[in-house]
Every structure is written in structure tokens, then in C-alpha cells.
Design an enzyme around this catalytic site. Structure first.
Site, PDB file in Angstrom:
ATOM      1  N   LYS A 204       0.842  -1.195   0.000  1.00 44.88           N
ATOM      2  CA  LYS A 204       0.000   0.000   0.000  1.00 44.88           C
ATOM      3  C   LYS A 204       0.880   1.248   0.000  1.00 44.88           C
ATOM      4  O   LYS A 204       0.672   2.169  -0.772  1.00 44.88           O
ATOM      5  CB  LYS A 204      -0.914  -0.034   1.226  1.00 44.88           C
ATOM      6  CG  LYS A 204      -1.861   1.127   1.312  1.00 44.88           C
ATOM      7  CD  LYS A 204      -2.796   0.951   2.485  1.00 44.88           C
ATOM      8  CE  LYS A 204      -3.425   2.279   2.849  1.00 44.88           C
ATOM      9  NZ  LYS A 204      -4.222   2.199   4.059  1.00 44.88           N
ATOM     10  N   GLU A 210      10.868  -4.635   3.893  1.00 40.74           N
ATOM     11  CA  GLU A 210      10.880  -6.076   3.602  1.00 40.74           C
ATOM     12  C   GLU A 210      10.482  -6.308   2.139  1.00 40.74           C
ATOM     13  O   GLU A 210      11.131  -7.039   1.393  1.00 40.74           O
ATOM     14  CB  GLU A 210       9.871  -6.826   4.498  1.00 40.74           C
ATOM     15  CG  GLU A 210      10.221  -6.882   5.974  1.00 40.74           C
ATOM     16  CD  GLU A 210       9.741  -5.661   6.748  1.00 40.74           C
ATOM     17  OE1 GLU A 210       9.550  -4.582   6.133  1.00 40.74           O
ATOM     18  OE2 GLU A 210       9.582  -5.774   7.972  1.00 40.74           O
ATOM     19  N   GLY A 265      -4.700  -1.910   5.293  1.00 37.30           N
ATOM     20  CA  GLY A 265      -3.932  -3.060   4.792  1.00 37.30           C
ATOM     21  C   GLY A 265      -4.580  -4.387   5.132  1.00 37.30           C
ATOM     22  O   GLY A 265      -4.741  -5.259   4.278  1.00 37.30           O
ATOM     23  N   ARG A 266      -5.005  -4.536   6.395  1.00 37.25           N
ATOM     24  CA  ARG A 266      -5.546  -5.844   6.818  1.00 37.25           C
ATOM     25  C   ARG A 266      -6.968  -6.081   6.306  1.00 37.25           C
ATOM     26  O   ARG A 266      -7.533  -7.147   6.529  1.00 37.25           O
ATOM     27  CB  ARG A 266      -5.473  -5.970   8.334  1.00 37.25           C
ATOM     28  CG  ARG A 266      -6.113  -4.848   9.121  1.00 37.25           C
ATOM     29  CD  ARG A 266      -5.698  -4.906  10.589  1.00 37.25           C
ATOM     30  NE  ARG A 266      -6.131  -3.747  11.366  1.00 37.25           N
ATOM     31  CZ  ARG A 266      -5.505  -2.587  11.418  1.00 37.25           C
ATOM     32  NH1 ARG A 266      -4.425  -2.386  10.678  1.00 37.25           N
ATOM     33  NH2 ARG A 266      -5.952  -1.610  12.173  1.00 37.25           N
ATOM     34  N   GLU A 351      -4.334  -6.406  15.391  1.00 35.80           N
ATOM     35  CA  GLU A 351      -3.825  -5.116  14.935  1.00 35.80           C
ATOM     36  C   GLU A 351      -4.931  -4.060  15.034  1.00 35.80           C
ATOM     37  O   GLU A 351      -4.661  -2.881  15.169  1.00 35.80           O
ATOM     38  CB  GLU A 351      -3.325  -5.237  13.485  1.00 35.80           C
ATOM     39  CG  GLU A 351      -2.210  -4.261  13.155  1.00 35.80           C
ATOM     40  CD  GLU A 351      -1.538  -4.563  11.835  1.00 35.80           C
ATOM     41  OE1 GLU A 351      -0.420  -5.106  11.852  1.00 35.80           O
ATOM     42  OE2 GLU A 351      -2.105  -4.267  10.769  1.00 35.80           O
ATOM     43  N   HIS A 382      -4.429 -32.840  19.407  1.00 35.73           N
ATOM     44  CA  HIS A 382      -3.299 -33.692  19.799  1.00 35.73           C
ATOM     45  C   HIS A 382      -2.129 -32.839  20.272  1.00 35.73           C
ATOM     46  O   HIS A 382      -0.999 -33.304  20.312  1.00 35.73           O
ATOM     47  CB  HIS A 382      -2.898 -34.584  18.620  1.00 35.73           C
ATOM     48  CG  HIS A 382      -4.022 -35.474  18.193  1.00 35.73           C
ATOM     49  ND1 HIS A 382      -4.186 -36.747  18.681  1.00 35.73           N
ATOM     50  CD2 HIS A 382      -5.096 -35.230  17.386  1.00 35.73           C
ATOM     51  CE1 HIS A 382      -5.297 -37.266  18.164  1.00 35.73           C
ATOM     52  NE2 HIS A 382      -5.864 -36.363  17.378  1.00 35.73           N
ATOM     53  N   LYS A 510       9.445  -0.494  13.150  1.00 37.04           N
ATOM     54  CA  LYS A 510       9.934  -0.221  11.787  1.00 37.04           C
ATOM     55  C   LYS A 510      10.936   0.930  11.840  1.00 37.04           C
ATOM     56  O   LYS A 510      11.986   0.888  11.203  1.00 37.04           O
ATOM     57  CB  LYS A 510       8.776   0.237  10.886  1.00 37.04           C
ATOM     58  CG  LYS A 510       7.896  -0.854  10.322  1.00 37.04           C
ATOM     59  CD  LYS A 510       6.984  -0.246   9.253  1.00 37.04           C
ATOM     60  CE  LYS A 510       5.895  -1.165   8.792  1.00 37.04           C
ATOM     61  NZ  LYS A 510       4.938  -0.565   7.872  1.00 37.04           N
TER      62      LYS A 510
HETATM   63  C1  G6Q Z   1      -2.263  -3.627   8.032  1.00 38.81           C
HETATM   64  C2  G6Q Z   1      -1.020  -3.004   8.406  1.00 38.81           C
HETATM   65  C3  G6Q Z   1       0.237  -3.742   7.993  1.00 38.81           C
HETATM   66  C4  G6Q Z   1       0.596  -3.555   6.523  1.00 38.81           C
HETATM   67  C5  G6Q Z   1       2.022  -4.036   6.297  1.00 38.81           C
HETATM   68  C6  G6Q Z   1       2.456  -3.867   4.875  1.00 38.81           C
HETATM   69  O1  G6Q Z   1      -3.341  -3.164   8.265  1.00 38.81           O
HETATM   70  O2  G6Q Z   1      -1.006  -1.701   8.015  1.00 38.81           O
HETATM   71  O3  G6Q Z   1       0.165  -5.115   8.254  1.00 38.81           O
HETATM   72  O4  G6Q Z   1      -0.300  -4.236   5.708  1.00 38.81           O
HETATM   73  O5  G6Q Z   1       2.902  -3.341   7.146  1.00 38.81           O
HETATM   74  O6  G6Q Z   1       2.347  -2.553   4.482  1.00 38.81           O
HETATM   75  P1  G6Q Z   1       2.418  -2.134   2.977  1.00 38.81           P
HETATM   76  O7  G6Q Z   1       1.277  -2.765   2.271  1.00 38.81           O
HETATM   77  O8  G6Q Z   1       2.354  -0.646   2.966  1.00 38.81           O
HETATM   78  O9  G6Q Z   1       3.725  -2.657   2.443  1.00 38.81           O
END
Ligand code: G6Q
Length: 549
Positions: A204, A210, A265-266, A351, A382, A510
Site C-alpha cells: 500500500k 521487507e 492493509g488488513r 492489529e 493432539h 519499523k
Molecule cells: C495492516 C497493516 C500492515 C501492513 C504491512 C504492509 O493493516 O497496516 O500489516 O499491511 O505493514 O504494508 P504495505 O502494504 O504498505 O507494504
């Protein structure tokens, strides 16, 4: 809670009064308990009768939902209100699965036009790749998709492609790379031929280290084969709300799929972040997923709170956590397709509601989000179910299963589901001392043996569970199930008055990693850290230098 609700006090009294009431007694007292405390919406049956609730408790919980204005907040979300307060944004993942003829306005602009336009672009692209119209630099068909993204740009799409993998026609194999540990991307790329691979870089922000590190490695891997930078657009597309950074990475605008700051994002798998889903299953399946979510959205938006599945699920969770003292929530799917579901929900829920201050910045005086954990129920039986049955902490659990087997293989599904039903029953009823003695006597055990063992075999029972039974696991049902949990999370956030749609707790680490990275890269000892962090870094640097010298 800035002002304590009357219903909150009432519910505390109910909890005090009913805390020693055995759950099995509630069932014995009311033969209609299942009819009363279960509901059916679309393909989902939700049974919440195996919780320590009564009519009085449910009355108090509904009163709480009315007092905090759940209906008004719901309306506000669907109409583009800025309910992500700390970032001053609307929260409109519901727009992503809305129909184009049902406008939703953000700053005077109908976002449904943007959504429809992006979906159209996705459809054309997906069909081109799947039909072989879109080819790699050497003219070969694309056979493998590698999605590079992390967190919300990974968990949702990966969980869904896993869940619906039985619908894949195997035209395209999908792989996910989220970890910056080079082990993952190295393993994914090793067997692949760059000429046949398409990378989807999902971010996003397009600033996530990463993801950008993995994208760069992927690009180098391609160039080591093509020796030609101009072929990058044939093998990379991006999904982002920050197109400029994707352009700087070397992609033309037509390779960039957009999402917007009003999609968290989530909650983004419904947008072009869901591209790998559509690529592997076909665009129609992606549409079915959206339709399933839309059906749950419509139910959530229009059903009265007392007959509203996400609201009830949220309220039962509030009851267990705030009044019965539960700190965690187990997610236990009895279906191999849902093997990633608890990992996905862990992010969606923790989150969102793992927060300690309310909308006004005051410390929240009671428990907010639960610790979400779990794995496939049958494997858990188990492993950790011992704790669920006899541990000191009571962990409410969601059991999730489907009526239809995912395959035609005989002799498995009934056994699987027998375990689902048996476990919820065992957690509810437990087994008391007299029953244990009886059972051991029937087996011919001696009195001494029984006296020694009895206390170890007693199960208290009264451990709350929800049972969520789908007709089948298909795209539509899965869409509905995911939307159910999304709205449950939202309703709980409203009741707790926490900002469910930000994630400041993710940002701090971060930022610090950004400061530490240059210290790892340059020579010499570091001195400006606390003694633990400094000790760790200096040890790491010393051993690393020895390893690489
Ligand atoms: C979700 C968070 C987080 C995000 C990641 C990746 O709601 O904001 O999990 O999705 O940190 O972020 P980018 O999509 O910006 O790389």
C-alpha cells in the site's frame, strides 16, 4: 469508556450472579437453547448457545450495543465517515465489494467509480495472463505468480488462495514471499524459470523495507536471466496507493493497480491486493468472494442488532472477555482449507483492537482486544487442547467447519466433524467426579486406583465455544465468513471506543530498525545504545565479521 454505560453495570451484576452456573445446567433448563441462541445467514450457521449467556445477559449486551450507538457507527462506516480518527480517513473496505449502482462518497467523489474502474483493469489483466495473451520476455507463457508483500499485503490473499485452492485450474501456480529473510525468496525462486514468472509487488505504501528488498532481489534475478532492463514491465506489476514509488521502481503506469488510503492493509484483500487470488482461481471466483462479503455487509447493515450475526458475535466476545475474564480467543477450523485462517485473523483482530487508549486518548479502564491464536482444530486436539479442557485459564474458542467435504474421498469427513461436535460438547459439559468414578468402576479399576486418579480426570466444563458451520467452503461462503469477522472486530472496537483502523504499534519497531540498520552495515563497535541492544549488536557484528572474513 468516557462515560460508563448503565448496561455495563448491569452486565457486571449478571456476571457476578451467574459465574458459578454450569453451562450444562443452562442446557438442561432450556431445551430450546440452540433455537434461541443460533442464527443462520446465507451459508453460515452461527451457534453461540454454548456460552454462559442467558436472556438477561443478552438483553444487557444488546442494551450496551444500543447505548454506544453501534447502529450509528455502522451507518457512518458505510457512508464514508472518517472513522479512522487518528489518520482522519474513511474506512471503506465495504466499498470494494459494493455494487456500482450504490454510490459511496468520499470528499464529494463517488468512490464506486474508482472501484469499478480498478476491477475492470484487474479483470482484463487476469484474463490476459491466464489465457497466455500476456507473455514473458522470451515469448513463453506465464506459469508462476510470485506475490511479494507482507502483513495485510500478504496474509489475506495467501489465506484465501490456500482456502480455495481446490478451485484452481492449475494454469498458474502462486507463491508468496513476505519474509525479508533471504531463505524464503531463495527457496521460492530456485525451481522457477524467470521467463515464466510474473511478480506482483503488493505494498500500500510502497515504502515497506521487507517488500522493497524482496522486490529488488526478484528484479536482479530476472535481469540475471534477461540481461535487459526493458523487460521488467513484462514480469512485474505493482499494487499500491503510492504509484510514484512504483514508477520509480521502473514500472509503467499501466502495470500499477491502485488502492486508496481508505482501505486498511488488513482489510485490503478485496482490492487489487487480491490479484493473486484472481490470477490463480480466475476473475469469476474473485467476484464470488466479493459477492459473499457483500451479502454479509447487507445483513450487517440492515438487520436489527438483536438478529445481527456480526453484532451478536462481537457481543458474546465482549461478554467472555470483559465480564467472564477471558484474555484469549482460540480460532479452531475443522477444515484443511482454512489452515491459515487463525494467522490471518490474528492480524485482522489484534492489529485492530490491541489498543490501550480510547478515542479521547484516555486509558481504557477494561480489557480490549483478545489474544487471538489457534490452528487446525484436529491437529490442536493432539497438541494444546489439554490446556483448553483442563488449564487454569478459560479460553473461549470459535470452532469453524463445513458440512460438505472438500474432496470425494470417503471415510474422512464424518470423523473430522464428529471431533468438531464432540470437542464443543466436552468443553461445555466437562466430566465431574462422580462420572469419572463411575467410568473407572465400569472398567474394573480398584478403589485405590480410582481415588488417586479421579481429580486428574475431572474436567470442569462450562468452557465457552461458538460453532460456525458453513454449508461448504467456496468463494461465496468464504467471503461471507471473512466479512463476518471484519464486522465483529469493528463492533467490538466501537464498544471499547478504540481506534480499530490505525496501527501505531506497528510503526515504532519499523522506525527503530531503520536506525539500527546503518549500525550493522558500518564497521566498528556501536556505543550509543542501551547496554542490552549494544551488547547484542556488537556480538552480532563480531561473529558476523569472523564468519565472512
Ligand atoms: C495492516 C497493516 C500492515 C501492513 C504491512 C504492509 O493493516 O497496516 O500489516 O499491511 O505493514 O504494508 P504495505 O502494504 O504498505 O507494504
Amino acid at each position: 469508556m468516557s462515560k460508563r454505560q448503565k448496561s455495563w453495570d448491569f452486565l457486571e451484576q449478571c456476571a457476578e450472579k451467574g459465574k458459578d452456573q454450569p453451562l450444562k445446567q443452562l442446557f438442561a433448563d432450556d431445551k430450546k437453547r440452540f433455537d434461541k441462541y443460533s442464527l443462520h445467514v446465507g451459508p453460515i450457521l452461527f451457534d453461540y448457545s454454548k456460552n454462559l449467556i442467558t436472556d438477561e445477559v443478552m438483553g444487557g449486551l444488546f442494551a450496551l450495543a444500543h447505548e454506544v450507538g453501534v447502529s450509528e457507527w455502522r451507518e457512518r462506516m458505510f457512508s464514508g465517515g472518517h472513522i479512522n480518527m487518528t489518520e482522519d480517513r474513511p474506512v471503506l473496505h465495504v466499498a470494494l465489494r459494493n455494487t456500482p449502482d450504490n454510490p459511496i462518497y468520499v470528499n464529494g467523489k463517488n468512490v464506486m467509480n474508482l472501484v469499478s474502474e480498478e476491477l475492470r483493469k484487474m479483470k482484463v489483466f487476469v484474463e490476459a495472463v491466464r489465457s497466455g495473451g500476456w507473455r514473458g520476455y522470451s515469448g513463453k507463457r506465464i506459469t508462476h505468480i510470485v506475490n511479494i508483500g507482507i502483513g495485510g499485503s500478504n496474509l489475506g490473499p495467501q489465506m484465501v488462495t490456500e482456502a480455495l485452492s481446490k478451485f484452481s485450474d492449475d494454469k498458474l501456480q502462486v507463491h508468496y514471499v513476505s519474509n525479508v529473510d533471504s531463505m524464503q525468496i531463495a527457496q521460492v525462486l530456485r525451481p522457477l524459470n524467470p521467463e515464466e514468472v510474473l511478480f506482483v509487488v503488493s505494498s500500500k505504501t510502497f515504502t515497506t523495507r521487507e517488500t522493497l528488498t524482496n522486490a529488488k532481489t526478484a528484479r536482479n534475478w530476472l535481469l540475471a536471466s534477461s540481461f535487459d532492463e526493458t523487460v521488467v514491465p513484462e514480469h512485474f506489476v505493482a499494487v499500491t496507493a503510492n504509484p510514484q514509488n512504483a514508477i520509480d521502481f521502473g514500472l509503467p503506469e499501466e502495470n500499477i493497480f491502485e488502492l486508496w488510503d481508505w482501505v486498511g492493509g488488513r482489510f485490503s484483500l478485496w482490492s487489487a491486493i487480491g490479484l493473486p487470488i484472481a490470477l490463480t482461481l480466475g476473475y469469476e471466483k474473485f467476484e464470488e468472494l466479493l459477492a459473499g462479503a457483500r451479502a454479509m455487509d447487507e445483513h450487517f447493515l440492515t438487520a436489527p442488532l438483536e438478529k445481527n450475526m456480526p453484532v451478536i458475535q462481537a457481543l458474546v466476545g465482549i461478554w467472555n472477555s470483559n465480564f467472564m475474564g477471558a484474555q484469549a480467543q482460540a480460532i479452531l477450523p475443522y477444515n484443511q482449507s482454512l489452515h491459515m485462517f487463525s494467522a490471518y485473523l490474528q492480524q485482522a483482530d489484534m492489529e485492530s483492537n490491541g489498543k490501550s487508549v480510547d478515542w479521547d486518548g484516555n486509558a481504557v479502564p477494561h480489557r480490549t482486544g483478545s489474544i487471538i491464536w489457534g490452528q487446525l482444530g484436529i491437529n490442536g486436539q493432539h497438541a494444546f487442547y489439554q490446556y483448553l479442557h483442563q488449564g487454569q485459564n478459560i479460553v473461549p474458542a470459535d470452532f469453524i467447519g463445513a458440512v460438505e467435504s472438500s474432496t470425494t474421498v470417503k471415510g474422512h469427513h464424518e470423523y473430522l466433524m464428529a471431533n468438531f461436535f464432540a470437542q464443543t460438547q466436552a468443553l461445555m459439559n466437562g466430566i465431574d467426579e462422580e462420572q469419572v468414578r463411575e467410568e473407572l468402576r465400569a472398567k474394573g479399576k480398584t478403589k485405590d486406583y480410582i481415588d488417586n486418579l479421579v481429580c486428574h480426570k475431572v474436567h470442569q466444563g462450562s468452557r465457552p465455544t461458538n460453532s460456525i458451520l458453513l454449508e461448504t467452503i467456496d468463494a461465496f461462503s468464504l467471503g461471507s465468513l471473512l466479512a463476518l469477522y471484519e464486522h465483529k472486530i469493528f463492533v467490538q472496537g466501537v464498544i471499547w471506543r478504540v481506534c480499530s483502523f490505525d496501527q501505531w504499534g506497528v510503526e515504532l519497531g519499523k522506525e527503530l530498525a531503520g536506525h539500527i540498520l546503518p549500525q550493522l552495515e558500518k564497521n566498528g563497535k556501536v556505543a550509543q545504545q542501551d547496554s542490552s541492544t549494544m551488547g547484542l549488536i556488537n556480538h552480532y557484528k563480531k561473529v558476523r565479521a569472523e564468519q565472512t572474513s
